[in-house]
Design a protein around this motif. Structure first.
Motif, PDB file in Angstrom:
ATOM      1  N   ALA A   1      -9.691  16.745 -13.617  1.00  0.00           N
ATOM      2  CA  ALA A   1      -9.916  17.448 -12.352  1.00  0.00           C
ATOM      3  C   ALA A   1      -8.655  17.566 -11.490  1.00  0.00           C
ATOM      4  N   ILE A   2      -7.682  16.704 -11.726  1.00  0.00           N
ATOM      5  CA  ILE A   2      -6.502  16.614 -10.868  1.00  0.00           C
ATOM      6  C   ILE A   2      -5.246  16.764 -11.723  1.00  0.00           C
ATOM      7  N   THR A   3      -4.214  17.387 -11.160  1.00  0.00           N
ATOM      8  CA  THR A   3      -2.966  17.562 -11.898  1.00  0.00           C
ATOM      9  C   THR A   3      -2.288  16.211 -12.144  1.00  0.00           C
ATOM     10  N   PRO A   4      -1.504  16.118 -13.218  1.00  0.00           N
ATOM     11  CA  PRO A   4      -0.787  14.863 -13.497  1.00  0.00           C
ATOM     12  C   PRO A   4       0.112  14.417 -12.338  1.00  0.00           C
ATOM     13  N   LEU A   5       0.707  15.366 -11.636  1.00  0.00           N
ATOM     14  CA  LEU A   5       1.571  15.014 -10.504  1.00  0.00           C
ATOM     15  C   LEU A   5       0.767  14.303  -9.415  1.00  0.00           C
ATOM     16  N   ARG A   6      -0.410  14.808  -9.118  1.00  0.00           N
ATOM     17  CA  ARG A   6      -1.259  14.168  -8.104  1.00  0.00           C
ATOM     18  C   ARG A   6      -1.767  12.809  -8.597  1.00  0.00           C
ATOM     19  N   LEU A   7      -2.071  12.714  -9.887  1.00  0.00           N
ATOM     20  CA  LEU A   7      -2.510  11.431 -10.447  1.00  0.00           C
ATOM     21  C   LEU A   7      -1.410  10.385 -10.318  1.00  0.00           C
ATOM     22  N   ARG A   8      -0.162  10.797 -10.507  1.00  0.00           N
ATOM     23  CA  ARG A   8       0.957   9.866 -10.330  1.00  0.00           C
ATOM     24  C   ARG A   8       1.026   9.383  -8.884  1.00  0.00           C
ATOM     25  N   GLY A   9       0.687  10.253  -7.948  1.00  0.00           N
ATOM     26  CA  GLY A   9       0.662   9.848  -6.540  1.00  0.00           C
ATOM     27  C   GLY A   9      -0.373   8.762  -6.300  1.00  0.00           C
ATOM     28  N   MET A  10      -1.540   8.897  -6.940  1.00  0.00           N
ATOM     29  CA  MET A  10      -2.578   7.879  -6.781  1.00  0.00           C
ATOM     30  C   MET A  10      -2.122   6.559  -7.392  1.00  0.00           C
ATOM     31  N   THR A  11      -1.502   6.633  -8.554  1.00  0.00           N
ATOM     32  CA  THR A  11      -0.979   5.433  -9.202  1.00  0.00           C
ATOM     33  C   THR A  11       0.089   4.782  -8.319  1.00  0.00           C
ATOM     34  N   ALA A  12       0.928   5.616  -7.690  1.00  0.00           N
ATOM     35  CA  ALA A  12       1.974   5.097  -6.802  1.00  0.00           C
ATOM     36  C   ALA A  12       1.374   4.397  -5.589  1.00  0.00           C
ATOM     37  N   MET A  13       0.272   4.940  -5.048  1.00  0.00           N
ATOM     38  CA  MET A  13      -0.391   4.287  -3.914  1.00  0.00           C
ATOM     39  C   MET A  13      -0.799   2.869  -4.286  1.00  0.00           C
ATOM     40  N   LEU A  14      -1.452   2.738  -5.425  1.00  0.00           N
ATOM     41  CA  LEU A  14      -1.894   1.415  -5.860  1.00  0.00           C
ATOM     42  C   LEU A  14      -0.690   0.509  -6.107  1.00  0.00           C
ATOM     43  N   GLY A  15       0.354   1.053  -6.702  1.00  0.00           N
ATOM     44  CA  GLY A  15       1.569   0.266  -6.938  1.00  0.00           C
ATOM     45  C   GLY A  15       2.177  -0.242  -5.647  1.00  0.00           C
ATOM     46  N   ARG A  16       2.210   0.605  -4.625  1.00  0.00           N
ATOM     47  CA  ARG A  16       2.755   0.189  -3.322  1.00  0.00           C
ATOM     48  C   ARG A  16       1.879  -0.878  -2.677  1.00  0.00           C
ATOM     49  N   LEU A  17       0.554  -0.699  -2.786  1.00  0.00           N
ATOM     50  CA  LEU A  17      -0.351  -1.721  -2.248  1.00  0.00           C
ATOM     51  C   LEU A  17      -0.060  -3.068  -2.897  1.00  0.00           C
ATOM     52  N   LYS A  18       0.037  -3.072  -4.214  1.00  0.00           N
ATOM     53  CA  LYS A  18       0.269  -4.322  -4.943  1.00  0.00           C
ATOM     54  C   LYS A  18       1.627  -4.924  -4.581  1.00  0.00           C
ATOM     55  N   ARG A  19       2.646  -4.094  -4.483  1.00  0.00           N
ATOM     56  CA  ARG A  19       3.977  -4.600  -4.145  1.00  0.00           C
ATOM     57  C   ARG A  19       3.978  -5.228  -2.754  1.00  0.00           C
ATOM     58  N   ASN A  20       3.332  -4.552  -1.799  1.00  0.00           N
ATOM     59  CA  ASN A  20       3.243  -5.096  -0.438  1.00  0.00           C
ATOM     60  C   ASN A  20       2.523  -6.432  -0.430  1.00  0.00           C
ATOM     61  N   ILE A  21       1.452  -6.533  -1.181  1.00  0.00           N
ATOM     62  CA  ILE A  21       0.693  -7.778  -1.248  1.00  0.00           C
ATOM     63  C   ILE A  21       1.547  -8.898  -1.837  1.00  0.00           C
ATOM     64  N   ARG A  22       2.227  -8.620  -2.948  1.00  0.00           N
ATOM     65  CA  ARG A  22       3.090  -9.631  -3.568  1.00  0.00           C
ATOM     66  C   ARG A  22       4.166 -10.098  -2.593  1.00  0.00           C
ATOM     67  N   THR A  23       4.775  -9.168  -1.891  1.00  0.00           N
ATOM     68  CA  THR A  23       5.826  -9.504  -0.920  1.00  0.00           C
ATOM     69  C   THR A  23       5.283 -10.430   0.164  1.00  0.00           C
ATOM     70  N   GLN A  24       4.107 -10.101   0.674  1.00  0.00           N
ATOM     71  CA  GLN A  24       3.524 -10.931   1.737  1.00  0.00           C
ATOM     72  C   GLN A  24       3.109 -12.302   1.222  1.00  0.00           C
ATOM     73  N   LEU A  25       2.607 -12.357   0.001  1.00  0.00           N
ATOM     74  CA  LEU A  25       2.226 -13.658  -0.568  1.00  0.00           C
ATOM     75  C   LEU A  25       3.455 -14.543  -0.791  1.00  0.00           C
ATOM     76  N   GLU A  26       4.551 -13.939  -1.237  1.00  0.00           N
ATOM     77  CA  GLU A  26       5.788 -14.691  -1.461  1.00  0.00           C
ATOM     78  C   GLU A  26       6.352 -15.218  -0.148  1.00  0.00           C
ATOM     79  N   ALA A  27       6.180 -14.455   0.925  1.00  0.00           N
ATOM     80  CA  ALA A  27       6.700 -14.860   2.236  1.00  0.00           C
ATOM     81  C   ALA A  27       5.833 -15.918   2.902  1.00  0.00           C
ATOM     82  N   ALA A  28       4.584 -16.022   2.474  1.00  0.00           N
ATOM     83  CA  ALA A  28       3.652 -16.969   3.122  1.00  0.00           C
ATOM     84  C   ALA A  28       3.925 -18.395   2.715  1.00  0.00           C
TER      85      ALA A  28
END
Length: 147
Positions: free
Chosen positions: A120-147
């Protein structure tokens, strides 16, 4: 889907219950449900992280509770004229907000496939969704490491 938080698993089931041609319509329905930003972020997107892989301006912020089990709050800003991007953000907002850091980190990176959006969605848009999740995970890891 044991590694997926129950709310996100319910959303995945909802997407998989509709035929492929209707998945985009369901995503657009989600786009209208994206919560407004809380006052501390509203108008202050510069304090949020831009997901540059997205075709439209999308900003996110993740707040991780410092104490275990590290519950999260997730916030997105996406323009109304970008309904696909808003839909992805809304899926993550509804499906992951309030989950623990470990639950979000365990979500498979290919979540778009689990939603059945590849047709239903172009590969470019799907990569954007994957990037959103990747950024969420990276932010979480960063905050956990700082805690």
């Amino acid at each position: 889907m044991t590694s997926i938080p129950s709310t996100l698993a319910e959303i995945i089931e909802e997407f998989n219950a509709v035929p492929d041609p209707e998945k985009l319509q369901l995503l657009l329905e989600f786009s209208r449900q994206l919560p407004a930003l809380p006052e501390r972020y509203d108008g202050h997107e510069e304090e949020m992280e831009q997901v540059v892989e997205c075709q439209t301006p999308l900003f996110l912020a993740v707040e991780v509770a410092p104490e275990a089990p590290h519950k999260t709050e997730i916030f997105f800003s996406a323009p109304a004229e970008a309904p696909t991007t808003r839909g992805f953000a809304s899926v993550f907002s509804e499906g992951l907000d309030g989950a623990t850091a470990d639950e979000i980190l365990a979500v498979p990176d290919d979540i778009a496939n689990a939603l059945g959006l590849a047709k239903a969605i172009t590969p470019l848009r799907l990569r954007g969704m994957t990037a959103m999740l990747g950024r969420l995970k990276r932010n979480i890891r960063t905050q956990l490491e700082a805690a």
